[in-house]
Design a protein around this motif. Sequence first.
Motif, PDB file in Angstrom:
ATOM      1  N   MET A  11      -7.623  -2.562   2.046  1.00 43.06           N
ATOM      2  CA  MET A  11      -6.930  -1.299   1.987  1.00 43.06           C
ATOM      3  C   MET A  11      -5.604  -1.460   1.221  1.00 43.06           C
ATOM      4  SD  MET A  11      -6.066   1.294   4.976  1.00 43.06           S
ATOM      5  CE  MET A  11      -4.796   2.470   4.825  1.00 43.06           C
ATOM      6  N   LEU A  12      -4.883  -2.523   1.531  1.00 41.70           N
ATOM      7  CA  LEU A  12      -3.631  -2.740   0.806  1.00 41.70           C
ATOM      8  C   LEU A  12      -3.889  -3.017  -0.671  1.00 41.70           C
ATOM      9  CD1 LEU A  12      -1.640  -4.865   3.390  1.00 41.70           C
ATOM     10  CD2 LEU A  12      -1.298  -2.485   2.783  1.00 41.70           C
ATOM     11  N   ARG A  13      -5.057  -3.576  -0.955  1.00 44.82           N
ATOM     12  CA  ARG A  13      -5.419  -3.836  -2.345  1.00 44.82           C
ATOM     13  C   ARG A  13      -5.598  -2.515  -3.103  1.00 44.82           C
ATOM     14  NH1 ARG A  13     -10.211  -8.013  -3.671  1.00 44.82           N
ATOM     15  NH2 ARG A  13      -9.436  -8.654  -5.703  1.00 44.82           N
ATOM     16  N   LYS A  14      -6.234  -1.526  -2.465  1.00 44.64           N
ATOM     17  CA  LYS A  14      -6.408  -0.211  -3.095  1.00 44.64           C
ATOM     18  C   LYS A  14      -5.053   0.462  -3.323  1.00 44.64           C
ATOM     19  CE  LYS A  14     -10.996   1.287  -1.802  1.00 44.64           C
ATOM     20  NZ  LYS A  14     -11.772   2.359  -1.183  1.00 44.64           N
ATOM     21  N   VAL A  15      -4.178   0.345  -2.341  1.00 42.58           N
ATOM     22  CA  VAL A  15      -2.840   0.935  -2.479  1.00 42.58           C
ATOM     23  C   VAL A  15      -2.109   0.285  -3.632  1.00 42.58           C
ATOM     24  CG1 VAL A  15      -0.602   1.195  -1.360  1.00 42.58           C
ATOM     25  CG2 VAL A  15      -2.683   1.643  -0.068  1.00 42.58           C
ATOM     26  N   ARG A  16      -2.185  -1.025  -3.727  1.00 43.87           N
ATOM     27  CA  ARG A  16      -1.507  -1.741  -4.815  1.00 43.87           C
ATOM     28  C   ARG A  16      -2.068  -1.321  -6.171  1.00 43.87           C
ATOM     29  NH1 ARG A  16      -2.762  -7.610  -4.645  1.00 43.87           N
ATOM     30  NH2 ARG A  16      -4.472  -6.898  -5.928  1.00 43.87           N
ATOM     31  N   ASP A  17      -3.387  -1.174  -6.259  1.00 44.27           N
ATOM     32  CA  ASP A  17      -3.996  -0.754  -7.513  1.00 44.27           C
ATOM     33  C   ASP A  17      -3.577   0.666  -7.887  1.00 44.27           C
ATOM     34  OD1 ASP A  17      -5.241  -3.203  -7.672  1.00 44.27           O
ATOM     35  OD2 ASP A  17      -7.160  -2.471  -6.846  1.00 44.27           O
ATOM     36  N   GLN A  18      -3.506   1.549  -6.905  1.00 42.70           N
ATOM     37  CA  GLN A  18      -3.077   2.922  -7.188  1.00 42.70           C
ATOM     38  C   GLN A  18      -1.622   2.981  -7.625  1.00 42.70           C
ATOM     39  OE1 GLN A  18      -4.773   5.834  -7.308  1.00 42.70           O
ATOM     40  NE2 GLN A  18      -6.630   4.615  -7.045  1.00 42.70           N
ATOM     41  N   VAL A  19      -0.786   2.151  -7.031  1.00 42.37           N
ATOM     42  CA  VAL A  19       0.632   2.128  -7.410  1.00 42.37           C
ATOM     43  C   VAL A  19       0.784   1.594  -8.829  1.00 42.37           C
ATOM     44  CG1 VAL A  19       2.832   1.006  -6.921  1.00 42.37           C
ATOM     45  CG2 VAL A  19       1.540   2.042  -5.078  1.00 42.37           C
ATOM     46  N   LYS A  68      -1.415   1.992 -11.210  1.00 42.82           N
ATOM     47  CA  LYS A  68      -1.881   3.042 -12.116  1.00 42.82           C
ATOM     48  C   LYS A  68      -0.926   4.228 -12.154  1.00 42.82           C
ATOM     49  CE  LYS A  68      -6.783   2.084 -11.541  1.00 42.82           C
ATOM     50  NZ  LYS A  68      -8.071   2.599 -11.015  1.00 42.82           N
ATOM     51  N   HIS A  69      -0.328   4.551 -11.013  1.00 43.76           N
ATOM     52  CA  HIS A  69       0.545   5.723 -10.894  1.00 43.76           C
ATOM     53  C   HIS A  69       1.872   5.297 -10.260  1.00 43.76           C
ATOM     54  CE1 HIS A  69      -3.031   8.108 -11.691  1.00 43.76           C
ATOM     55  NE2 HIS A  69      -3.650   7.446 -10.705  1.00 43.76           N
ATOM     56  N   PRO A  70       2.845   4.881 -11.066  1.00 43.18           N
ATOM     57  CA  PRO A  70       4.123   4.407 -10.492  1.00 43.18           C
ATOM     58  C   PRO A  70       4.925   5.506  -9.795  1.00 43.18           C
ATOM     59  CG  PRO A  70       4.140   4.242 -12.896  1.00 43.18           C
ATOM     60  CD  PRO A  70       2.795   4.722 -12.507  1.00 43.18           C
ATOM     61  N   GLY A  71       4.560   6.755  -9.979  1.00 48.76           N
ATOM     62  CA  GLY A  71       5.247   7.849  -9.297  1.00 48.76           C
ATOM     63  C   GLY A  71       4.969   7.871  -7.800  1.00 48.76           C
ATOM     64  N   LEU A  72       4.003   7.091  -7.357  1.00 48.35           N
ATOM     65  CA  LEU A  72       3.688   7.031  -5.931  1.00 48.35           C
ATOM     66  C   LEU A  72       4.661   6.138  -5.153  1.00 48.35           C
ATOM     67  CD1 LEU A  72      -0.195   6.684  -6.038  1.00 48.35           C
ATOM     68  CD2 LEU A  72       1.136   8.688  -5.396  1.00 48.35           C
ATOM     69  N   ILE A  73       5.415   5.324  -5.837  1.00 47.64           N
ATOM     70  CA  ILE A  73       6.324   4.393  -5.153  1.00 47.64           C
ATOM     71  C   ILE A  73       7.323   5.131  -4.265  1.00 47.64           C
ATOM     72  CG2 ILE A  73       8.115   2.648  -5.504  1.00 47.64           C
ATOM     73  CD1 ILE A  73       6.528   1.739  -7.975  1.00 47.64           C
ATOM     74  N   PRO A  74       8.023   6.180  -4.738  1.00 41.06           N
ATOM     75  CA  PRO A  74       8.941   6.894  -3.830  1.00 41.06           C
ATOM     76  C   PRO A  74       8.220   7.547  -2.644  1.00 41.06           C
ATOM     77  CG  PRO A  74       9.369   7.524  -6.096  1.00 41.06           C
ATOM     78  CD  PRO A  74       8.135   6.695  -6.108  1.00 41.06           C
ATOM     79  N   GLN A  75       7.001   8.032  -2.889  1.00 47.96           N
ATOM     80  CA  GLN A  75       6.258   8.660  -1.797  1.00 47.96           C
ATOM     81  C   GLN A  75       5.930   7.643  -0.715  1.00 47.96           C
ATOM     82  OE1 GLN A  75       2.643  10.525  -3.029  1.00 47.96           O
ATOM     83  NE2 GLN A  75       2.256  11.405  -1.015  1.00 47.96           N
ATOM     84  N   PHE A  76       5.458   6.473  -1.085  1.00 52.00           N
ATOM     85  CA  PHE A  76       5.173   5.430  -0.106  1.00 52.00           C
ATOM     86  C   PHE A  76       6.446   4.976   0.598  1.00 52.00           C
ATOM     87  CE2 PHE A  76       1.242   4.422  -2.661  1.00 52.00           C
ATOM     88  CZ  PHE A  76       0.370   4.898  -1.703  1.00 52.00           C
ATOM     89  N   PHE A  77       7.546   4.908  -0.138  1.00 53.34           N
ATOM     90  CA  PHE A  77       8.816   4.496   0.464  1.00 53.34           C
ATOM     91  C   PHE A  77       9.250   5.479   1.545  1.00 53.34           C
ATOM     92  CE2 PHE A  77      13.460   4.972   0.495  1.00 53.34           C
ATOM     93  CZ  PHE A  77      13.806   3.729   0.993  1.00 53.34           C
ATOM     94  N   PHE A  78       9.215   6.773   1.232  1.00 54.77           N
ATOM     95  CA  PHE A  78       9.689   7.760   2.204  1.00 54.77           C
ATOM     96  C   PHE A  78       8.723   7.917   3.377  1.00 54.77           C
ATOM     97  CE2 PHE A  78      12.327   9.153  -1.410  1.00 54.77           C
ATOM     98  CZ  PHE A  78      13.555   9.024  -0.780  1.00 54.77           C
ATOM     99  N   ILE A  79       7.433   7.726   3.139  1.00 56.75           N
ATOM    100  CA  ILE A  79       6.484   7.757   4.254  1.00 56.75           C
ATOM    101  C   ILE A  79       6.755   6.601   5.205  1.00 56.75           C
ATOM    102  CG2 ILE A  79       4.052   7.375   4.843  1.00 56.75           C
ATOM    103  CD1 ILE A  79       3.339   9.127   2.446  1.00 56.75           C
ATOM    104  N   CYS A  80       6.968   5.407   4.643  1.00 58.14           N
ATOM    105  CA  CYS A  80       7.274   4.241   5.493  1.00 58.14           C
ATOM    106  C   CYS A  80       8.610   4.409   6.200  1.00 58.14           C
ATOM    107  CB  CYS A  80       7.268   2.967   4.665  1.00 58.14           C
ATOM    108  SG  CYS A  80       5.633   2.516   4.085  1.00 58.14           S
TER     109      CYS A  80
END
Length: 81
Positions: free
Chosen positions: A1-9, A11-23
């Motif tokens: 699962m973390l591998r999929k998240v890493r791959d998506q990040v 491909k789409h670096p705009g997801l980094i702030p979203q993951f940060f604020f969710i965490c």
Amino acid sequence: MLRKVRDQVKKHPGLIPQFFFICLGMGGAFLYLFRLARGPHVTWNKSSNPEPWNKLSPSYQYKFVAINTDYKNLKKEGPDF
């Protein structure tokens, strides 16, 4: 699962702030629930102290923020058990 998240990040670096604020939100919620669970009015062991709220002083501040209440001048209402 973390591998999929890493791959998506990757491909789409705009997801980094979203993951940060969710965490950050999940961490804050966990810390707040931990603070509530350790309060003096919560009992985890009913055999040693079934009513821990009776040991609180009348000037104990129950609220997280008290704007208009001066807890130092409160008198205890009710009998001691």
